[in-house]
Design a protein around this motif. Structure first.
Motif, PDB file in Angstrom:
ATOM      1  N   VAL A  50      12.541  -9.593  -8.647  1.00  0.00           N
ATOM      2  CA  VAL A  50      11.850  -8.476  -7.949  1.00  0.00           C
ATOM      3  C   VAL A  50      10.378  -8.602  -7.912  1.00  0.00           C
ATOM      4  O   VAL A  50       9.647  -9.014  -8.691  1.00  0.00           O
ATOM      5  CB  VAL A  50      11.895  -7.066  -8.927  1.00  0.00           C
ATOM      6  N   MET A  51       9.930  -8.415  -6.638  1.00  0.00           N
ATOM      7  CA  MET A  51       8.707  -8.981  -6.284  1.00  0.00           C
ATOM      8  C   MET A  51       7.957  -7.643  -5.687  1.00  0.00           C
ATOM      9  O   MET A  51       8.372  -7.005  -4.616  1.00  0.00           O
ATOM     10  CB  MET A  51       8.365  -9.946  -5.030  1.00  0.00           C
ATOM     11  N   SER A  53       4.755  -5.598  -3.966  1.00  0.00           N
ATOM     12  CA  SER A  53       3.527  -5.704  -2.973  1.00  0.00           C
ATOM     13  C   SER A  53       2.290  -5.234  -3.886  1.00  0.00           C
ATOM     14  O   SER A  53       2.325  -4.898  -4.800  1.00  0.00           O
ATOM     15  CB  SER A  53       3.868  -5.002  -1.694  1.00  0.00           C
ATOM     16  N   PRO A  54       1.236  -5.977  -3.297  1.00  0.00           N
ATOM     17  CA  PRO A  54      -0.223  -5.626  -3.762  1.00  0.00           C
ATOM     18  C   PRO A  54      -0.351  -3.930  -3.825  1.00  0.00           C
ATOM     19  O   PRO A  54      -0.964  -3.613  -4.996  1.00  0.00           O
ATOM     20  CB  PRO A  54      -1.167  -6.129  -2.880  1.00  0.00           C
ATOM     21  N   GLU A  55       0.076  -3.490  -2.692  1.00  0.00           N
ATOM     22  CA  GLU A  55       0.068  -2.054  -2.672  1.00  0.00           C
ATOM     23  C   GLU A  55       0.941  -1.247  -3.827  1.00  0.00           C
ATOM     24  O   GLU A  55       0.438  -0.204  -4.445  1.00  0.00           O
ATOM     25  CB  GLU A  55       0.489  -1.211  -1.442  1.00  0.00           C
ATOM     26  N   ALA A  56       2.105  -1.664  -4.163  1.00  0.00           N
ATOM     27  CA  ALA A  56       2.780  -1.226  -5.129  1.00  0.00           C
ATOM     28  C   ALA A  56       2.202  -1.300  -6.637  1.00  0.00           C
ATOM     29  O   ALA A  56       2.222  -0.703  -7.379  1.00  0.00           O
ATOM     30  CB  ALA A  56       4.279  -1.773  -5.265  1.00  0.00           C
ATOM     31  N   LYS A  57       1.523  -2.680  -6.809  1.00  0.00           N
ATOM     32  CA  LYS A  57       0.945  -2.939  -7.908  1.00  0.00           C
ATOM     33  C   LYS A  57      -0.289  -2.005  -8.223  1.00  0.00           C
ATOM     34  O   LYS A  57      -0.490  -1.440  -9.303  1.00  0.00           O
ATOM     35  CB  LYS A  57       0.474  -4.258  -8.181  1.00  0.00           C
ATOM     36  N   SER A  58      -1.059  -1.756  -7.216  1.00  0.00           N
ATOM     37  CA  SER A  58      -2.123  -0.757  -7.118  1.00  0.00           C
ATOM     38  C   SER A  58      -1.755   0.491  -7.533  1.00  0.00           C
ATOM     39  O   SER A  58      -2.511   1.356  -8.263  1.00  0.00           O
ATOM     40  CB  SER A  58      -2.878  -0.861  -5.851  1.00  0.00           C
ATOM     41  N   PHE A  59      -0.675   0.994  -6.834  1.00  0.00           N
ATOM     42  CA  PHE A  59      -0.465   2.407  -7.058  1.00  0.00           C
ATOM     43  C   PHE A  59       0.114   2.425  -8.456  1.00  0.00           C
ATOM     44  O   PHE A  59      -0.083   3.373  -9.261  1.00  0.00           O
ATOM     45  CB  PHE A  59       1.157   2.583  -6.081  1.00  0.00           C
ATOM     46  N   GLY A  60       0.612   1.562  -9.068  1.00  0.00           N
ATOM     47  CA  GLY A  60       1.152   1.516 -10.426  1.00  0.00           C
ATOM     48  C   GLY A  60      -0.097   1.693 -11.456  1.00  0.00           C
ATOM     49  O   GLY A  60      -0.077   2.305 -12.166  1.00  0.00           O
TER      50      GLY A  60
END
Length: 108
Positions: A50-51, A53-60
């Protein structure tokens, strides 16, 4: 010469029966041509990745920060209520706009 009154009815029934039989045969032929389902792998999900996105990481990260923050800063609320009651609370529209833009950048 003898006229068979059932002849027309029989021919119609025979035609309908032939059409139905041909329809069934056509359906059987098209079903036979359908591709077989892919066999299931015995390995399961080995090697799946599973990869994010930078946006998903930021949201986390943002979600974790919100979870750690207290729900209400009761001291700050009390100070604001007091300032409003005394008529000393000032609204700074530029500061509000700047904070709104900062929050928008977090989700962009």
């Amino acid at each position: 010469m003898v006229i068979n009154s059932n002849n027309g009815v029989n021919n119609a029934n025979q035609t309908n029966t032939t059409r139905e039989r041909n329809g069934v045969e056509r359906n059987t032929e098209s079903n036979a041509k359908a591709p077989a389902p892919a066999p299931e792998s015995k390995l399961g999900n080995v090697g799946d990745k599973v990869m994010l996105s930078p946006e998903a990481k930021s949201f986390g990260k943002l979600s974790a920060a919100v979870a750690k923050a207290p729900e209400v800063d009761s001291e700050k609320v009390a100070n604001i209520k007091k300032a409003i009651a005394e008529g000393k609370f000032e609204v700074n529209p530029e500061r509000i706009a700047a904070k709104m833009l900062q929050q928008e950048d977090l989700f962009a």
